[in-house]
Design a protein around this motif. Structure first.
Motif, mmCIF file in Angstrom:
data_model
loop_
_atom_site.group_PDB
_atom_site.id
_atom_site.type_symbol
_atom_site.label_atom_id
_atom_site.label_comp_id
_atom_site.label_asym_id
_atom_site.label_seq_id
_atom_site.Cartn_x
_atom_site.Cartn_y
_atom_site.Cartn_z
ATOM 1 N N LEU A 158 -4.608 3.068 -0.784
ATOM 2 C CA LEU A 158 -3.985 3.531 0.394
ATOM 3 C C LEU A 158 -3.951 3.771 1.669
ATOM 4 N N VAL A 159 -2.786 3.530 2.199
ATOM 5 C CA VAL A 159 -3.541 3.203 4.016
ATOM 6 C C VAL A 159 -3.173 5.264 4.371
ATOM 7 N N ALA A 160 -4.040 5.669 5.178
ATOM 8 C CA ALA A 160 -3.223 6.833 5.705
ATOM 9 C C ALA A 160 -2.482 6.599 6.932
ATOM 10 N N VAL A 161 -1.814 7.225 7.451
ATOM 11 C CA VAL A 161 -0.689 7.733 8.661
ATOM 12 C C VAL A 161 -0.894 8.885 9.264
ATOM 13 N N GLY A 162 -1.201 8.670 10.675
ATOM 14 C CA GLY A 162 -1.542 11.049 10.700
ATOM 15 C C GLY A 162 -1.336 10.558 11.984
ATOM 16 N N TYR A 163 -0.557 11.920 12.157
ATOM 17 C CA TYR A 163 -0.359 12.230 13.593
ATOM 18 C C TYR A 163 -1.184 13.360 13.904
ATOM 19 N N SER A 164 -1.825 13.568 15.310
ATOM 20 C CA SER A 164 -3.222 14.572 15.644
ATOM 21 C C SER A 164 -3.966 15.484 15.140
ATOM 22 N N ASN A 165 -3.435 16.700 14.798
ATOM 23 C CA ASN A 165 -3.996 17.678 13.298
ATOM 24 C C ASN A 165 -4.172 16.330 11.951
ATOM 25 N N GLY A 166 -3.117 15.749 11.820
ATOM 26 C CA GLY A 166 -3.295 14.785 10.397
ATOM 27 C C GLY A 166 -4.216 13.784 11.249
ATOM 28 N N ALA A 167 -4.108 12.540 12.220
ATOM 29 C CA ALA A 167 -5.252 11.478 12.296
ATOM 30 C C ALA A 167 -6.273 12.263 12.581
ATOM 31 N N ASN A 168 -6.616 13.829 13.035
ATOM 32 C CA ASN A 168 -8.105 14.205 12.409
ATOM 33 C C ASN A 168 -8.534 14.106 11.017
ATOM 34 N N ILE A 169 -7.728 15.028 9.900
ATOM 35 C CA ILE A 169 -8.128 14.985 8.947
ATOM 36 C C ILE A 169 -8.107 13.346 8.451
ATOM 37 N N ALA A 170 -6.840 12.400 8.470
ATOM 38 C CA ALA A 170 -7.557 11.592 8.018
ATOM 39 C C ALA A 170 -8.984 10.767 8.754
ATOM 40 N N GLY A 171 -9.325 10.857 9.510
ATOM 41 C CA GLY A 171 -10.349 10.200 10.286
ATOM 42 C C GLY A 171 -11.552 11.147 9.355
ATOM 43 N N PRO A 207 1.403 -1.465 -0.468
ATOM 44 C CA PRO A 207 0.458 0.334 0.219
ATOM 45 C C PRO A 207 0.895 0.716 -0.413
ATOM 46 N N THR A 208 0.906 2.171 -1.154
ATOM 47 C CA THR A 208 1.249 2.982 -0.991
ATOM 48 C C THR A 208 1.081 4.306 0.527
ATOM 49 N N LEU A 209 1.109 4.863 1.353
ATOM 50 C CA LEU A 209 1.347 5.542 2.463
ATOM 51 C C LEU A 209 1.208 6.801 2.300
ATOM 52 N N VAL A 210 0.120 7.926 3.152
ATOM 53 C CA VAL A 210 -0.048 8.986 2.520
ATOM 54 C C VAL A 210 -0.180 9.349 4.047
ATOM 55 N N LEU A 211 1.001 10.450 4.596
ATOM 56 C CA LEU A 211 1.127 11.163 5.608
ATOM 57 C C LEU A 211 0.396 12.881 5.425
ATOM 58 N N PHE A 212 -0.721 12.197 7.398
ATOM 59 C CA PHE A 212 -0.550 13.693 7.968
ATOM 60 C C PHE A 212 0.235 14.221 8.793
ATOM 61 N N HIS A 213 1.182 14.979 8.905
ATOM 62 C CA HIS A 213 1.286 16.038 9.905
ATOM 63 C C HIS A 213 0.827 16.267 10.950
ATOM 64 N N GLY A 214 1.125 16.550 12.102
ATOM 65 C CA GLY A 214 0.679 17.601 13.256
ATOM 66 C C GLY A 214 0.189 18.882 13.130
ATOM 67 N N THR A 215 -0.382 19.588 13.980
ATOM 68 C CA THR A 215 -0.141 21.247 14.214
ATOM 69 C C THR A 215 1.459 21.496 14.402
ATOM 70 N N GLY A 216 2.059 22.563 12.769
ATOM 71 C CA GLY A 216 3.031 22.902 13.297
ATOM 72 C C GLY A 216 4.096 22.513 12.303
ATOM 73 N N GLY A 217 3.682 20.923 12.317
ATOM 74 C CA GLY A 217 4.432 19.844 11.172
ATOM 75 C C GLY A 217 5.028 20.431 9.720
ATOM 76 N N THR A 218 5.393 19.136 8.954
ATOM 77 C CA THR A 218 6.178 19.530 7.838
ATOM 78 C C THR A 218 6.191 18.424 7.324
ATOM 79 N N GLU A 219 5.560 18.327 5.697
ATOM 80 C CA GLU A 219 5.455 17.006 5.209
ATOM 81 C C GLU A 219 6.938 15.711 5.085
ATOM 82 N N ARG A 220 7.804 16.585 6.381
ATOM 83 C CA ARG A 220 8.716 15.203 6.248
ATOM 84 C C ARG A 220 8.466 15.303 7.694
ATOM 85 N N ASP A 221 8.040 15.495 8.469
ATOM 86 C CA ASP A 221 8.113 14.392 10.177
ATOM 87 C C ASP A 221 7.491 12.818 10.654
ATOM 88 N N LEU A 222 7.012 12.917 9.377
ATOM 89 C CA LEU A 222 6.475 11.572 9.301
ATOM 90 C C LEU A 222 7.686 10.612 8.855
#
Ligand code: MLT
Length: 201
Positions: A96-109, A14-29
């Motif tokens: 696609l499998v989403a991987v999100g943290y905090s605000n990123g988990a909330n948009i994935a949710g 699966p392609t992982l789709v990453l969503f960072h937390g508030t104040g992060g960037t696309e490199r964080d995860l």
């Protein structure tokens, strides 16, 4: 949307789709993605909203109080972006499998709450309930990992359980991993997510 794409080494992973937390960037995860699935392609997004200079995926009115109108607009923006990116980069939109943290988990949710076919599965680290009072699409067969903290001041254990129930009632197969900490993403939680992924994909 601002993003980066890295081609994986195994086409069927699966392609992982990453969503960072508030104040992060696309490199964080990126390190987390490599731990979860080293062979996967990775599409990592940067949130297009700025809060005092900090990237986020949607606006909020206060800590924990979401701007629902903006959330719905941004959710569609991400959904449309994923469809376009599949054409641009040639990955399988249905894998696609989403991987999100905090605000990123909330948009994935929120994507799961609004679109039945958004993701084949999701890894949500410290998510909240993105919206209440909406009909969630059929998520039968969608595995979801939730990482939560028993002392998380942003996402209470009750809210985690509410999210687990809402997703479960929509047919998702939800696994909750509890850590005895707060809102942080610990290495043991990341390892638990990786093990969960290995057992399902
Ligand atoms: C949010 O606004 O999505 C949550 O409060 C998590 C955060 O970004 O702090």
């Amino acid at each position: 949307m601002k993003h980066l794409f890295e081609q994986g080494t195994r086409q069927e992973a699966p392609t992982l789709v990453l969503f960072h937390g508030t104040g992060g960037t696309e490199r964080d995860l990126l390190p987390l993605a490599r731990l979860i699935s080293p062979e996967s392609s990775v599409l990592s997004l940067r949130g297009s909203v700025l809060e005092n200079g900090m990237p986020r995926f949607f606006r909020r009115l206060a800590e924990g109080v979401f701007d629902e109108e903006d959330l719905v607009i941004r959710t569609k923006e991400v959904y449309d972006f994923l469809n376009d990116a599949a054409g641009q980069y040639g990955f399988d939109r249905g894998n696609l499998v989403a991987v999100g943290y905090s605000n990123g988990a909330n948009i994935a949710g929120s994507l799961l709450f609004h679109y039945g076919q958004a993701f084949k599965g999701a890894v949500l680290h410290h998510p909240m309930v993105p919206r209440r009072g909406v009909t969630i699409p059929d998520l039968a067969g969608t595995p979801v990992f939730i990482g939560a903290g028993t002392n998380d001041p942003i996402c209470s254990p009750q809210e985690t359980e509410e999210l687990q129930q809402l997703l479960g009632r929509a047919g998702a197969s939800v696994s909750v991993h509890w850590e005895p900490y707060g809102h942080q993403l610990t290495s043991s939680e990341a390892s638990a997510a990786a093990e969960w992924f290995r057992n399902r994909f």
